[in-house]
Design a protein around this motif. Structure first.
Motif, short mmCIF file in Angstrom:
data_model
loop_
_atom_site.label_atom_id
_atom_site.label_comp_id
_atom_site.label_asym_id
_atom_site.label_seq_id
_atom_site.Cartn_x
_atom_site.Cartn_y
_atom_site.Cartn_z
N ASN A 39 0.85 -1.18 0.00
CA ASN A 39 0.00 0.00 0.00
C ASN A 39 0.89 1.23 0.00
O ASN A 39 1.81 1.35 0.80
CB ASN A 39 -0.91 0.01 1.23
CG ASN A 39 -1.91 -1.12 1.20
OD1 ASN A 39 -2.44 -1.45 0.13
ND2 ASN A 39 -2.17 -1.71 2.35
N LEU A 40 0.60 2.16 -0.89
CA LEU A 40 1.40 3.38 -0.95
C LEU A 40 1.09 4.26 0.25
O LEU A 40 -0.02 4.23 0.79
CB LEU A 40 1.12 4.13 -2.26
CG LEU A 40 1.36 3.36 -3.56
CD1 LEU A 40 1.13 4.26 -4.75
CD2 LEU A 40 2.75 2.77 -3.59
N GLU A 41 2.07 5.04 0.65
CA GLU A 41 1.88 5.96 1.77
C GLU A 41 2.67 7.22 1.49
O GLU A 41 3.53 7.27 0.60
CB GLU A 41 2.34 5.31 3.08
CG GLU A 41 3.81 4.89 3.08
CD GLU A 41 4.20 4.16 4.36
OE1 GLU A 41 4.85 4.82 5.19
OE2 GLU A 41 3.85 2.98 4.51
N ASP A 42 2.33 8.27 2.22
CA ASP A 42 3.06 9.54 2.06
C ASP A 42 4.45 9.42 2.70
O ASP A 42 4.58 9.07 3.87
CB ASP A 42 2.28 10.67 2.73
CG ASP A 42 0.99 10.99 1.98
OD1 ASP A 42 0.87 10.55 0.83
OD2 ASP A 42 0.12 11.65 2.56
N VAL A 43 5.46 9.69 1.89
CA VAL A 43 6.86 9.57 2.33
C VAL A 43 7.52 10.93 2.27
O VAL A 43 7.50 11.60 1.23
CB VAL A 43 7.63 8.56 1.45
CG1 VAL A 43 9.09 8.48 1.88
CG2 VAL A 43 6.97 7.19 1.49
N SER A 44 8.11 11.35 3.37
CA SER A 44 8.85 12.61 3.41
C SER A 44 10.24 12.38 2.83
O SER A 44 11.03 11.59 3.35
CB SER A 44 8.96 13.11 4.86
OG SER A 44 9.85 14.21 4.92
N THR A 91 6.78 15.82 0.06
CA THR A 91 6.22 14.50 0.36
C THR A 91 5.70 13.86 -0.93
O THR A 91 5.06 14.52 -1.75
CB THR A 91 5.06 14.63 1.37
OG1 THR A 91 5.55 15.26 2.55
CG2 THR A 91 4.49 13.26 1.72
N SER A 113 3.97 10.03 -2.73
CA SER A 113 3.23 8.80 -2.44
C SER A 113 4.03 7.63 -3.00
O SER A 113 4.20 7.51 -4.22
CB SER A 113 1.84 8.85 -3.09
OG SER A 113 1.12 7.66 -2.84
N ASN A 166 6.20 3.55 -1.84
CA ASN A 166 6.56 2.51 -0.88
C ASN A 166 7.93 2.88 -0.32
O ASN A 166 8.92 2.90 -1.07
CB ASN A 166 6.60 1.15 -1.57
CG ASN A 166 6.97 0.02 -0.63
OD1 ASN A 166 7.89 0.14 0.17
ND2 ASN A 166 6.26 -1.09 -0.74
N PRO A 167 8.06 3.18 0.96
CA PRO A 167 9.34 3.67 1.49
C PRO A 167 10.48 2.68 1.33
O PRO A 167 11.63 3.08 1.09
CB PRO A 167 9.03 3.96 2.96
CG PRO A 167 7.78 3.20 3.27
CD PRO A 167 7.01 3.13 2.00
#
Length: 451
Positions: free
Chosen positions: A301-306, A340, A342, A344-345
């Motif tokens: 699941n994609l997430e917001d990555v700084s 930021t 979107s 996968n970190p």
């Protein structure tokens, strides 16, 4: 049943249902209008009868009857009765149809009554005259209206059938026109085989569901193409890349064992085998990492990555490695908290580390510089090293799998790092390019769109 046939049937049924409602409403309104009109005619009959029989006192009954028959057409099934105050019929000597006292009294009370008696329509009025109080009742059958309504039903039936057929044919034609892009999409999909996965269907200009389907299908084909390219690349190159160090190890071992040798010779042979083993391990690791990247992207699941926080983490990790040179970071201070994306970190960190590792390797562990800025085209990351740069002849191929300029420079590269980095970055809608830096190191530019 095909979609266009179902659409044609549904559209025709809905349209004909509305048409049926309109025709039924028209028939009902027309019938009520004709019924009201006939009641008005009967009302006129009662007033004419009152004027003839009650107002014209000097004219005889026979003369009245002759005048009435001469100037008034007799309606179908017409009956007219005049009742005096005792509810007895007067003036008209015909007792074939009489009304009971209850109905006559009702007319006296209400002044005027309209109602239907079977197929007949009846109008009764209360009339005051110098001769007394009278009730006049007229009834008749509106045969002409029945005839008109039957004709109207016949005409409406044929109109309904004609419109039904026209709607069905036109609906099929309209459905076929609307679904034509879907038919083109199906025909284009049939052309896709394992040998032309780069083929893309037409997406069209209309922003409709078919366009959305085509766009998502093209995205799926892009992912499948990458998977097949990886498979074909593995089949075409992995066997050769893996066989080379294995063959070298076997030959080195056979030569070392062919006769007695000194300890120094055995050490050289073992070191050569160790180098080949490390090279083979690097190739296997790269292949497994690329396969894992595909698996993680499909399930993650994609997430917001700084980007700022990630680059600081990477800097800290590189600083703890043995013999690692310095990773210098430079941020746009005004926007560093807002950069930021979107993604996968885990995969994004792999991509950045691959580029940074290349920078250290080609610059003999000299400092690698990384800048992060918010520019007009998006969030820009530039990773620069102090190595000799990439030759012009090698630049078109640096993002291809198993191609590595490091092999030429004896840096023990596998040719998978930049390929994996570009693949991962593209999965998150970013771009990776090599900026022209001549012979003074290499600068890789990564661009991510804003959220």
């Amino acid at each position: 049943m095909k979609i266009k046939d179902r659409l044609a049937i549904y559209f025709t049924l809905a349209s004909t249902l509305m048409l049926l409602i309109v025709l039924s409403a028209t028939y009902f309104v027309f019938s009520k209008f004709m019924e009201s009109d006939f009641f008005d005619r009967l009302s006129d009959r009662t007033r004419v009868t009152a004027n003839l029989y009650l107002e014209a006192d000097e004219i005889s009954t026979d003369a009245l009857r002759r005048n009435r028959n001469q100037y008034l057409d007799k309606l179908n099934g017409e009956f007219i009765r005049i009742y005096d105050a005792q509810n007895n019929p007067v003036f008209i000597d015909d007792n074939s149809s009489t009304w009971d006292s209850q109905m006559i009294e009702k007319i006296r009370q209400q002044g005027k009554v309209r109602f239907k008696n079977g197929s007949s329509q009846v109008v009764g009025i209360f009339y005051r005259d110098n001769q007394g109080d009278f009730v006049i009742i007229a009834s008749a059958v509106d045969q002409s209206t029945f005839y008109r309504l039957e004709k109207l039903k016949t005409v409406m039936f044929f109109i309904f059938m004609i419109i039904f057929v026209v709607l069905l044919l036109s609906a099929r034609k309209i459905a076929a026109h609307i679904l034509k892009p879907l038919g083109i999409f199906i025909e284009e999909v049939k052309q896709i085989k394992s040998n032309n996965l780069d083929f893309r269907v037409q997406e069209g200009t209309n922003k409709d569901e078919i366009n959305l389907l085509a766009a998502n299908f093209n995205k799926l084909m892009e992912h499948l193409e990458q998977a097949f390219v990886l498979q074909k690349t593995f089949i075409a190159n992995a066997s050769h890349e893996l066989r080379t160090p294995v063959t070298s190890m076997m030959i080195g071992a056979e030569i070392a064992l062919s006769r007695e040798r000194s300890v120094e010779d055995y050490q050289k042979a073992l070191n050569s085998i160790l180098e080949d083993a490390e090279k083979m391990n690097g190739i296997i690791t790269g292949l497994l990492g690329l396969a894992q990247a595909d698996v993680e992207y499909a399930s993650a699941n994609l997430e917001d990555v700084s980007l700022t926080a990630m680059m600081l983490t990477i800097q800290e990790e590189w600083s703890r490695r043995a013999h690692a040179a310095e990773l210098i970071l430079k941020f746009d201070a005004k926007h560093q908290q807002d950069l930021t994306v979107s993604a996968n970190p885990t995969l994004l960190k792999i991509a950045f580390n691959n580029i940074i590792a290349n920078g250290f390797k080609f610059s003999d562990d000299k400092a690698v510089r990384c800048s992060l800025n918010d520019e007009s085209e998006g969030f820009i990351i530039r990773i620069s090293d102090a190595g000799p740069g990439i030759a012009e002849a090698d630049r078109p191929f640096i993002f291809e799998p198993f191609y590595s300029a490091a092999i030429k420079q004896e840096k023990h590269g596998t040719g998978m790092g930049l390929f994996m980095a570009k693949k991962i970055i593209s999965l998150f809608k970013g771009t990776l390019v090599l900026e022209d830096s001549g012979s003074h190191g290499s600068t890789f530019k990564i661009c991510f769109p804003r959220l």
